[in-house]
Structures are given as structure tokens and as C-alpha cells.
Design an enzyme around this catalytic site. Structure first.
Site, mmCIF file in Angstrom:
data_model
loop_
_atom_site.group_PDB
_atom_site.id
_atom_site.type_symbol
_atom_site.label_atom_id
_atom_site.label_comp_id
_atom_site.label_asym_id
_atom_site.label_seq_id
_atom_site.Cartn_x
_atom_site.Cartn_y
_atom_site.Cartn_z
ATOM 1 N N GLN A 186 -23.103 30.312 50.246
ATOM 2 C CA GLN A 186 -23.719 30.866 49.037
ATOM 3 C C GLN A 186 -22.939 30.516 47.773
ATOM 4 O OE1 GLN A 186 -23.994 35.102 49.773
ATOM 5 N NE2 GLN A 186 -25.446 34.852 51.457
ATOM 6 N N HIS A 225 -21.702 36.407 49.067
ATOM 7 C CA HIS A 225 -21.820 37.559 48.165
ATOM 8 C C HIS A 225 -20.962 37.441 46.905
ATOM 9 C CE1 HIS A 225 -23.546 40.431 51.437
ATOM 10 N NE2 HIS A 225 -24.110 39.240 51.440
ATOM 11 N N GLU A 272 -32.495 46.624 46.954
ATOM 12 C CA GLU A 272 -32.705 47.724 46.000
ATOM 13 C C GLU A 272 -32.995 47.242 44.594
ATOM 14 O OE1 GLU A 272 -29.188 50.112 46.037
ATOM 15 O OE2 GLU A 272 -29.555 50.917 48.041
ATOM 16 N N TYR A 298 -23.508 53.340 42.929
ATOM 17 C CA TYR A 298 -24.783 53.103 43.609
ATOM 18 C C TYR A 298 -24.657 53.128 45.127
ATOM 19 C CZ TYR A 298 -26.707 52.788 39.068
ATOM 20 O OH TYR A 298 -27.110 53.153 37.813
ATOM 21 N N TYR A 301 -26.798 43.165 60.078
ATOM 22 C CA TYR A 301 -27.545 42.073 60.708
ATOM 23 C C TYR A 301 -27.494 42.160 62.230
ATOM 24 C CZ TYR A 301 -27.610 40.136 56.023
ATOM 25 O OH TYR A 301 -27.801 39.970 54.683
#
Lengths: 369, 152
Positions: free
Chosen positions: A82, A144, A238, A248, A259
């Protein structure tokens, strides 16, 4: 009751779409052959900048032609998984200053993080580049990073970050930047009114914490609302309304599971943690977001558009007085992972498809008005 | 019981043993991480989460264990025959080592750094390896038990 409403919305959102009026549109391919395009910025004079996750910044000329040579002067980017070059955003005063902001993964496989640079676009290249922010700590892996940013009306910017996957509990630790939203002045300094500036044990850049991997940020100037979306694990993506200093909840509260199928947490809500405006379970993998304010599609004005990777569509979040009252799945016919969605200055909706030969698509009315 | 079916029964029992114990242990590590963040985990919540994972985690984990045991147990049997003794210890070590190798392969191939959250730490990895070892130990007990002699 409010929670029930959220769940009900999540569960029935797509059925609500059947009631929404379908809007006709036409999808044009503006550019293709881009390696995992990630972000799009509209230049004054109709050109565009596009980032490729592989570490290149590309220019689409005003006539729609993709310039062959990438723009020189981009920072050294850590590419893999990523990781890569993420957001490109023009400074609010770009027309005068020529400044652009770039977020990207920096470092090595063993020690990397999210960085934010600012540079001046001098036609063919970036010059006077400086690193404004580097999230701490460095981490291992290629997952991430967050990377989305947007500007606020008070001459600050917010940058979304991720938890690095293996470091999820650190999203609750205000002593680092993992799993947070940070707010900076445009020169990278810390605004005096950031919510954690008086906490000696917290990072002063923090604006909110407890996020997993922020992938979309929109500031609604009409309602003065900052909205973000973030990836959940398996389920639990979300949409959140940001309150400065709020938590949060990740990984203490989530509607998703790991996963592997294991529970990340037994809690979907707890006192002291903000609940999402809505969650997508199963996951859609939200990837970008725009608040449509163009003139080409009057029916869409005021609605949020959320691009999705796994769901291979764009979710139109239908809003009334700022409240989300339904969802509509769009562009499913493309069958492609959508990395970003933008509202163009021409009122068209722009999409980036996520593949090794990604495209820039323009969504316009079926025929000129 | 005939010798023909004894390894199969031992294998199934070992997979079940290691999978269920592994699931229970990884749940406790995940809950411990939440407790460290200040969450209060009641006994009922712990039980319910453990039960959830026994349903939700075991399909994937059990598949990994089943594949691992297919390689590790025959290899341990060969070593046992070669050494002439120590079946219980050899099979336990083989299963533990087999799980470590399996996790390494999965984490190398999977997009995320560590697939099973409990194995992010050395303590968690060792605990999961211990549950696999119990499965290997169980295999040895069942595979080498003289059923005819015991029943006679």
C-alpha cells in the site's frame, strides 16, 4: 436509538437507493495507462496533476493529453504494497504561489511512515521542496498509511494517517501519530488551538485519534463539518464526523472483525468514543471522497460520493440537511476498483481506477445541456 | 481399532486439538491487548468472545493447522523411527516448529505484516506454538498407543 438508526442505515442503505431518482450520465476516458493512480488535483487553466502510487507525478494537459514525462522533483518514495505516492493537493493560494502538497510513504521496509512535502510547481518540475511533516514513529511493513489531506478555511490542513496494521493499539496512544488525523498550519507548524497542544504527553499535531486507516477527507464549508472515512478490518468501514480532540475508538470499538475471522474487540460502542455516522459491513474499502457541488448534475448537489475498491463502485450518500438519508451505488458497470472521486471545476465527476493500467474517467451528463 | 485407521484418527484429533486451543489462546491475547488500553472485559464478555472466535477464527486457522500437520506429523514419525524413542517430544516439537514455519510463510505471502494478531508478539507466537505442540503431543499419544494391547 441513534445507534440503531446508524445500523439500520447501514443495513438498508442500498435498498434506499432504489427510491432515489436515477441520474443519466456518460463516462469518458480522459487518460489511461497510469500505474495505480491515487489522487487528482485540478490546476488553474484546466490541467490536472495525477499521482501514481509507484512514485510518479503526472500532468494531464489542458487539452486532455497525458504528458509522457513525469514531473521531476518528487521526493524519494517508499513503494510497495500500500506504500507509495499518495495525495497531491494544490495550496489554497496556488494560483499565486504555485505551491503543491504531496503525501507519500517515506523510509524503508524496515522503518517507514507517512510524510508530507510542499513544493512549488515550476512548469516541468517541483522546486524548493521541503518536508513539512513526518509521522512518528517509523514502523515495519507496507500497510495503513492514510495519506489523504484537505485544507480548512482557517488556513490549516488536516492529514489522515493509518495505524500501520500491526500497531493497532497505538491508535489509542496520543504520544504518537499512528491512527490519527493531524492538523497543521500550511507551513507545517502546529496551530496554537490544536486540541492536544496543552497535553505534554501528546503529540501537538493530533486533531483526533482512534482511527484505523483514513482514506477520505471532506470539509463541508456550508455546514462547517469535517468528514472522514476510514477502512475497517473485515466490515466496519466508517464515515465519521470529526470533533477536535475526539477519540473514534479503534481498536476498542468497531463493527468489523479481523481478516482471520477473530474478534478485534467485543465492543461496537463504548462511552467516551465517537460512533460513526454510518458503517459499511461488509466492507466496501472506501478510498476517496468528494462533496459534489457542481452544476452538471443538479440532483447530486450536496451529496457525498465515496469511491470504493472492494465494492468496485462509487457510493452516493444522499443527504438532507447534512444527514445521510440513503445510499446509491454508482458506476458498477465499470467493474473496476475506484481509488478516488473528485468534483471537477467543470462540474463533472472524476474517477481514478485502481490498476496497473489505471484510468482517469470523467462523468458528464449524457448530452450537453 | 485397527492400525490402518490409527494415524488418521490421530491426525484429526491433533488438528482439532491444536485449532481449538489456538483459537482460545489467541482470543485471550487480543482481549489482553484491549485490557491494557483500559477496557473492562467481564467474564461473560470473555466467554462470548472466545465462543465467537471458536466459530469465526477456526475455519481459517484450522485449515492452516491441517496443512501444517500433514507435513509435520509424518516428518516427526520418520525422525521417531530413526531415533527409536521420544515420540511425544518429537511430535510436539514438530508441530510447534511447523506452526512457526506456517506463520512465516503466511505473513510473507499475505499483504498485511502479521495475519494473526496474537502472533505480533514473541509471547503470543510462543503461546500459539505451545498449543500446536499440544496437538502434536496428542497425535503421538494416539498414533503410538497400542490399542489392541490396551483392550486385551
Amino acid at each position: 436509538m441513534r445507534r440503531f438508526g446508524h445500523i439500520l442505515l447501514a443495513a438498508t442503505g442500498l435498498s434506499v437507493c432504489a427510491m432515489a431518482l436515477a441520474v443519466d450520465y456518460r463516462v469518458e476516458t480522459l487518460a489511461e495507462g497510469l500505474e495505480h493512480p491515487w489522487s487528482l488535483a485540478f490546476l488553474p487553466g484546466d490541467g490536472m496533476l495525477v499521482t501514481e502510487r509507484a512514485g510518479r507525478l503526472r500532468l494531464i494537459e489542458a487539452d486532455g493529453a497525458l504528458r509522457e514525462a513525469p514531473i521531476a522533483g518528487v521526493p524519494e518514495v517508499f513503494v510497495g504494497g500500500q506504500a507509495g505516492l499518495f495525495e497531491v493537493a494544490l495550496a489554497p493560494d496556488h494560483a499565486d504561489s504555485g505551491l503543491v502538497y504531496l503525501s507519500y510513504a517515506c523510509g524503508t521496509l524496515a522503518a517507514n511512515t507517512t510524510c508530507l512535502d510542499r513544493a512549488r510547481l515550476d512548469g516541468q518540475r517541483l522546486v524548493e521542496r521541503e518536508t513539512l511533516f513526518r509521522a512518528v514513529p517509523d514502523k515495519q511493513g507496507r500497510s495503513h498509511y492514510g495519506g489523504r489531506l484537505t485544507f480548512l478555511p482557517d488556513d490549516t490542513l488536516v492529514l489522515g494517517l493509518g495505524d500501520g496494521f500491526d500497531y493497532r493499539e497505538q491508535a489509542q496512544n496520543p504520544a504518537n501519530h499512528l491512527g490519527s488525523l493531524v492538523r497543521l498550519n500550511l507551513d507545517g507548524s502546529v496551530p496554537d488551538d490544536n486540541p492536544f497542544v496543552d497535553d505534554s504527553e501528546a503529540r501537538a499535531e493530533l486533531y483526533s485519534i482512534g482511527h484505523r486507516n483514513i482514506q477520505g477527507i471532506v470539509f463541508d464549508t456550508t455546514r462547517s463539518e469535517l468528514l472522514i472515512h476510514e477502512h475497517g478490518p473485515r466490515g466496519g468501514d466508517e464515515l465519521n464526523r470529526i470533533i477536535p480532540g475526539a477519540n473514534y475508538g479503534w481498536p476498542l470499538v468497531t463493527h468489523g472483525v479481523d481478516y482471520t475471522g477473530a474478534r478485534v474487540t467485543p465492543f461496537t460502542e463504548l462511552p467516551g468514543f465517537e460512533s460513526p455516522l454510518l458503517h459499511w459491513t461488509p466492507s466496501i474499502a472506501p478510498s476517496g471522497m468528494t462533496l459534489y457541488d457542481g452544476k452538471a448534475f443538479p440532483e447530486w448537489r450536496g451529496d457525498l460520493f465515496v469511491s470504493a475498491l472492494v465494492a468496485r463502485q462509487v457510493h452516493r450518500l444522499i443527504r438532507e440537511d447534512g444527514e445521510i438519508v440513503g445510499q446509491e451505488a454508482l458506476f458498477t458497470e465499470l467493474g473496476e476498483r475506484i481509488r478516488d472521486v473528485r468534483t471537477g471545476p467543470d462540474g463533472a465527476l472524476y474517477l481514478l481506477t485502481d490498476s496497473a493500467k489505471g484510468r482517469v474517467l470523467r462523468v458528464v451528463p449524457p448530452s450537453p445541456p | 481399532m485397527t492400525n490402518r485407521w490409527q494415524p488418521l484418527v490421530a491426525y484429526v484429533a491433533a488438528v482439532l486439538d491444536a485449532t481449538l486451543l489456538g483459537s482460545i489462546v489467541q482470543t485471550q491475547f487480543n482481549l489482553a491487548a484491549l485490557s491494557a488500553l483500559g477496557a473492562e472485559i467481564s467474564f461473560t464478555t470473555r466467554l462470548a468472545t472466545t465462543g465467537h472466535d471458536l466459530l469465526g477464527f477456526t475455519p481459517l486457522y484450522g485449515s492452516l493447522i491441517a496443512i501444517m500437520m500433514l507435513g509435520a506429523m509424518p516428518a516427526a514419525s520418520v525422525v521417531t523411527r530413526w531415533l527409536g524413542s521420544g515420540a511425544w517430544l518429537i511430535h510436539a516439537l514438530a508441530a510447534a516448529l511447523g506452526l512457526w514455519v506456517t506463520l512465516w510463510i503466511v505473513d510473507t505471502l499475505a499483504p498485511m505484516p502479521t495475519l494473526i494478531a496474537a502472533t505480533r508478539s514473541l509471547e503470543g507466537t510462543l503461546a500459539m506454538m505451545a498449543t500446536a505442540a499440544l496437538g502434536g503431543w496428542g497425535y503421538a499419544i494416539l498414533a503410538y498407543f497400542d490399542w489392541d494391547g490396551a483392550s486385551g
